[in-house]
Design an enzyme around this catalytic site. Sequence first.
Site, PDB file in Angstrom:
ATOM      1  N   ALA A   1      60.757 -18.033  56.322  1.00 28.39           N
ATOM      2  CA  ALA A   1      60.630 -17.674  57.598  1.00 28.39           C
ATOM      3  C   ALA A   1      59.278 -16.989  57.372  1.00 28.39           C
ATOM      4  O   ALA A   1      59.287 -16.817  58.671  1.00 28.39           O
ATOM      5  CB  ALA A   1      61.798 -16.952  57.872  1.00 28.39           C
TER       6      ALA A   1
ATOM      7  N   ASN B   1      55.412 -17.414  58.448  1.00 25.27           N
ATOM      8  CA  ASN B   1      54.805 -17.222  59.916  1.00 25.27           C
ATOM      9  C   ASN B   1      55.530 -16.457  61.131  1.00 25.27           C
ATOM     10  O   ASN B   1      56.094 -15.678  60.526  1.00 25.27           O
ATOM     11  CB  ASN B   1      54.957 -18.728  60.249  1.00 25.27           C
ATOM     12  CG  ASN B   1      56.723 -18.725  60.398  1.00 25.27           C
ATOM     13  OD1 ASN B   1      57.078 -18.633  61.090  1.00 25.27           O
ATOM     14  ND2 ASN B   1      57.468 -19.612  59.418  1.00 25.27           N
TER      15      ASN B   1
ATOM     16  N   CYS C   1      48.169 -25.395  57.935  1.00 24.12           N
ATOM     17  CA  CYS C   1      48.868 -25.648  56.803  1.00 24.12           C
ATOM     18  C   CYS C   1      49.100 -25.079  54.696  1.00 24.12           C
ATOM     19  O   CYS C   1      49.278 -23.847  55.193  1.00 24.12           O
ATOM     20  CB  CYS C   1      49.438 -26.688  56.636  1.00 24.12           C
ATOM     21  SG  CYS C   1      48.551 -27.819  56.270  1.00 24.12           S
TER      22      CYS C   1
ATOM     23  N   ASP D   1      58.411 -36.163  61.726  1.00 25.40           N
ATOM     24  CA  ASP D   1      58.586 -37.181  61.514  1.00 25.40           C
ATOM     25  C   ASP D   1      59.779 -35.937  63.282  1.00 25.40           C
ATOM     26  O   ASP D   1      60.590 -35.941  62.736  1.00 25.40           O
ATOM     27  CB  ASP D   1      60.073 -38.110  61.523  1.00 25.40           C
ATOM     28  CG  ASP D   1      60.886 -38.010  61.854  1.00 25.40           C
ATOM     29  OD1 ASP D   1      60.250 -39.053  63.014  1.00 25.40           O
ATOM     30  OD2 ASP D   1      62.254 -38.947  61.202  1.00 25.40           O
TER      31      ASP D   1
ATOM     32  N   ASN E   1      64.068 -40.004  63.161  1.00 29.55           N
ATOM     33  CA  ASN E   1      64.572 -41.468  62.376  1.00 29.55           C
ATOM     34  C   ASN E   1      63.803 -42.238  61.886  1.00 29.55           C
ATOM     35  O   ASN E   1      63.938 -43.167  61.142  1.00 29.55           O
ATOM     36  CB  ASN E   1      64.390 -42.315  64.021  1.00 29.55           C
ATOM     37  CG  ASN E   1      62.885 -42.663  64.534  1.00 29.55           C
ATOM     38  OD1 ASN E   1      61.788 -41.639  64.159  1.00 29.55           O
ATOM     39  ND2 ASN E   1      62.804 -43.382  64.950  1.00 29.55           N
TER      40      ASN E   1
ATOM     41  N   HIS F   1      49.450 -32.847  54.820  1.00 24.40           N
ATOM     42  CA  HIS F   1      50.228 -31.406  54.831  1.00 24.40           C
ATOM     43  C   HIS F   1      50.581 -30.806  53.152  1.00 24.40           C
ATOM     44  O   HIS F   1      50.724 -31.246  52.301  1.00 24.40           O
ATOM     45  CB  HIS F   1      51.404 -32.189  55.449  1.00 24.40           C
ATOM     46  CG  HIS F   1      52.478 -30.642  56.094  1.00 24.40           C
ATOM     47  ND1 HIS F   1      51.680 -29.502  56.701  1.00 24.40           N
ATOM     48  CD2 HIS F   1      53.244 -30.080  55.351  1.00 24.40           C
ATOM     49  CE1 HIS F   1      52.427 -28.977  56.736  1.00 24.40           C
ATOM     50  NE2 HIS F   1      53.321 -28.771  56.161  1.00 24.40           N
TER      51      HIS F   1
ATOM     52  N   ASP G   1      58.506 -24.453  52.865  1.00 17.34           N
ATOM     53  CA  ASP G   1      57.084 -25.322  53.617  1.00 17.34           C
ATOM     54  C   ASP G   1      57.584 -23.781  55.106  1.00 17.34           C
ATOM     55  O   ASP G   1      58.501 -23.928  55.457  1.00 17.34           O
ATOM     56  CB  ASP G   1      57.311 -26.529  54.561  1.00 17.34           C
ATOM     57  CG  ASP G   1      56.170 -26.273  55.112  1.00 17.34           C
ATOM     58  OD1 ASP G   1      54.941 -25.971  54.905  1.00 17.34           O
ATOM     59  OD2 ASP G   1      56.142 -28.179  55.863  1.00 17.34           O
TER      60      ASP G   1
ATOM     61  N   ASN H   1      57.484 -40.330  53.370  1.00 14.99           N
ATOM     62  CA  ASN H   1      58.867 -41.478  52.800  1.00 14.99           C
ATOM     63  C   ASN H   1      58.693 -42.401  54.525  1.00 14.99           C
ATOM     64  O   ASN H   1      59.228 -43.293  54.584  1.00 14.99           O
ATOM     65  CB  ASN H   1      59.700 -41.846  51.979  1.00 14.99           C
ATOM     66  CG  ASN H   1      59.795 -42.836  50.933  1.00 14.99           C
ATOM     67  OD1 ASN H   1      58.157 -43.559  51.480  1.00 14.99           O
ATOM     68  ND2 ASN H   1      60.784 -43.196  50.406  1.00 14.99           N
TER      69      ASN H   1
END
Length: 773
Positions: free
Chosen positions: A266, A269, A317, A346, A350, A375, A400, A440
């Site tokens: 956290a 960034n 990134c 995403d 979904n 990424h 990330d 995926n």
Amino acid sequence: MNVTCSRITVLAFNNVNQVFNNTLKSSYEILLTHLKAHVLSANEVFDKVDFYCVKNNSAHRTIEISRDKLTVRRGQSFNVTLNLRQAFDPLNDPLKFTAITGNYPSEDIGTMSLFGVPDNERRSTNAKAVWKAELQESYSLQILNLTITPPADAPIGEYIVMVGYKNEETLLGELVVLYNPWCSDDWVFLPNEDERQEYVMNESGILYKGSGNYIMPSHWDFGQFEDRMVEICMNLLDLNPKHLKDPSDDVSARCNPIYVSRVVSAMINSADDHGVLQGRWSGSFAGGVLPSHWTGSYAILRQWLLNFFRPVKYGQCWVFAAVMCSVMRLLGIPCRVVTNFQSAHDRNQNLTIDVYHADYGVRERPTRDSVWNYHVWVEAWMRRPDLAEDGRYDGWQVLDPTPQERSDGVYCCGPAPVKAILKGETHLKYDVPFVFAEVNADCVDWLVKADGSKITIWTDTQRVGQNISTKGVGTNDRMIITKNYKYKEGSSEERAVFSYACTRDCSSDCFEVKPMMMMNNNERTGNEERTPISGSAEITVNEESTCIAPVVPPLTIQFEEVSIPTVGADVSMNLLLQSPPETTDDKTLSITISIQSITYNCESSMSMKQEVKEEKLLAGKDLSIPILIPFKDYRKHLLDCDTIKVSAVIADKQNPEEIYYAEQDIVLQDPPMSVTVSDHPKQDTESSAQVIFKNPIDETLTGCSLTVSGSGLFKEEVKYKTPDMKPNTQIVVTFFFNPYKSGKKTLMVNFGCSIFRDITGSCTVDVKPPQAA
């Protein structure tokens, strides 16, 4: 100690019981000022103490961090010699030690430890993280050789250790405690020594950018052992919102690498706190530095410190990930930078990426889903007893720091166990569904017709998550770790895991598109190849997610390079169309070719060229259509975009419902730049380096500059202005530097001008120690 840049810490001990607000004032300085008088009054008992900083730090593998401040790893003892003015009488007067860290130290939460020689059990029955001291063989009852051991579950951070004997107490010293991947009781224990050297001790590394077809290695200087890095990292922990809200609980929780890694994710960034980096992916970069210009973490972290913790502008990134890797390695958590090519974002969870195209292949943006060329995140090594006691989720965890989506209300991500991602365990914490989709998710491309209707162009279950890469251990070779994240594409195991992930993540709906023809994919190591979906498609919620068998396509499409795409040269390629050998009918095709410049995350695109042509594909034959992108067409886009997207929408004029689509992302290679150093560079002795660069285009390059850096070689970046370069001319720049650390270092070079931006080069510099010839 610099008061304006010191830690935000409040310590209490005996009558030092003041509580200070979270300001930039140094509580350590205040405490030590108080203790000076206390030490003077204690000279009837205590004479002096020797922390053996060089010896202890060498044994704890922290000598690169400091030679004059004790820096140890938890779970490992260090040596201290304490000189008394009176003979030591352990039976009647034991030595009493107190180790404290944080704002409100307490035995019950592990931020204070009471221990002694001999251990008199004066501690609380609820004490956590108990330190211990042992008396070693001594030649005198007044010279005490001690070993002190911080426990393997001690909170990391800065400590003050007090010692008392008889009726006197004094400051024994200050020290820093870090995680210990060499200690089997520490949750970050990493069994393999080569891996510990790579993922904790190595100050240089390689990041991977580009696309699945054009993987570009880029050297990075982590610099985790540079000056003031402990101070920087401690401030980073203290400025996190959890610490500001409840400093007692936060400091106590620093015993847990799961907690700390989430905090670091956290704080790298600045989206919702006082973090290190501000992200920007489009628009003006005025007032800051282009993300592509950075070649190391230390310059960023140092700027954050010196600018009173204002966010550094700007990062993307790979910069976020590399800076986080530096902080994690300094803290002692094994960490590596990982690149996922064709990485899905995403947003609606979904597990499907829906992309819409208007006629002529121009992409629209009705949804926020996207697939990035690549990424970059980090993996950190730790145990996960919070998920399973049997260790099934121990090992590499995805973290990330790039601010994409909120996790528990905060812009952070992870730690997500890689083993859980492989198995589709999307119900586990932290953020496993998001990372699973990144590697995926299924992709569905739609063509939006003029009347608003849409039909599927192709569906791809194999596009996302290709060539997942990290630097190899002890080598500069690229290591592909895709198999850690997913089973082989198209296999029954991979499809079964996808189905399982859908059922385990209650927040997501998985979609199946049918009818469909799956694309032919060979790990994307060569050119893109697409197969079509003919007819319209019906979207239905897939409760059981069965696997659909591939259908032989009536047409396959492939891009073929004529030459390696390089900055400054025309890009030449062919669009190859192939019909199956058994086909008996010719096809008249309408072919729309679009060329766009895009950023690596597909957030910004500009149309460069578009053409529509009609071609006949003879039965059983191949058709090759040449595509030429002159340098003059893409040169003006180089400063804002780094990728050229070529797409083709092909319609069968006899069968309008048969529509085919293919795309290829082209990442241009930088022109070559030579970087060399003088023979046998030596620590604290002037050395020289030379950079050679040739202008590859028929234009004069103006505004030329060369920036050089490298931990152990330069204390900070050095920028050289160079003359304008006429067409096809060569420039040679020689510069001098004084290495201040020995060992293998990386010299980083960055060239920029009016046409090219951030062309980088590097070389390894093996610096000999001062006593070596």
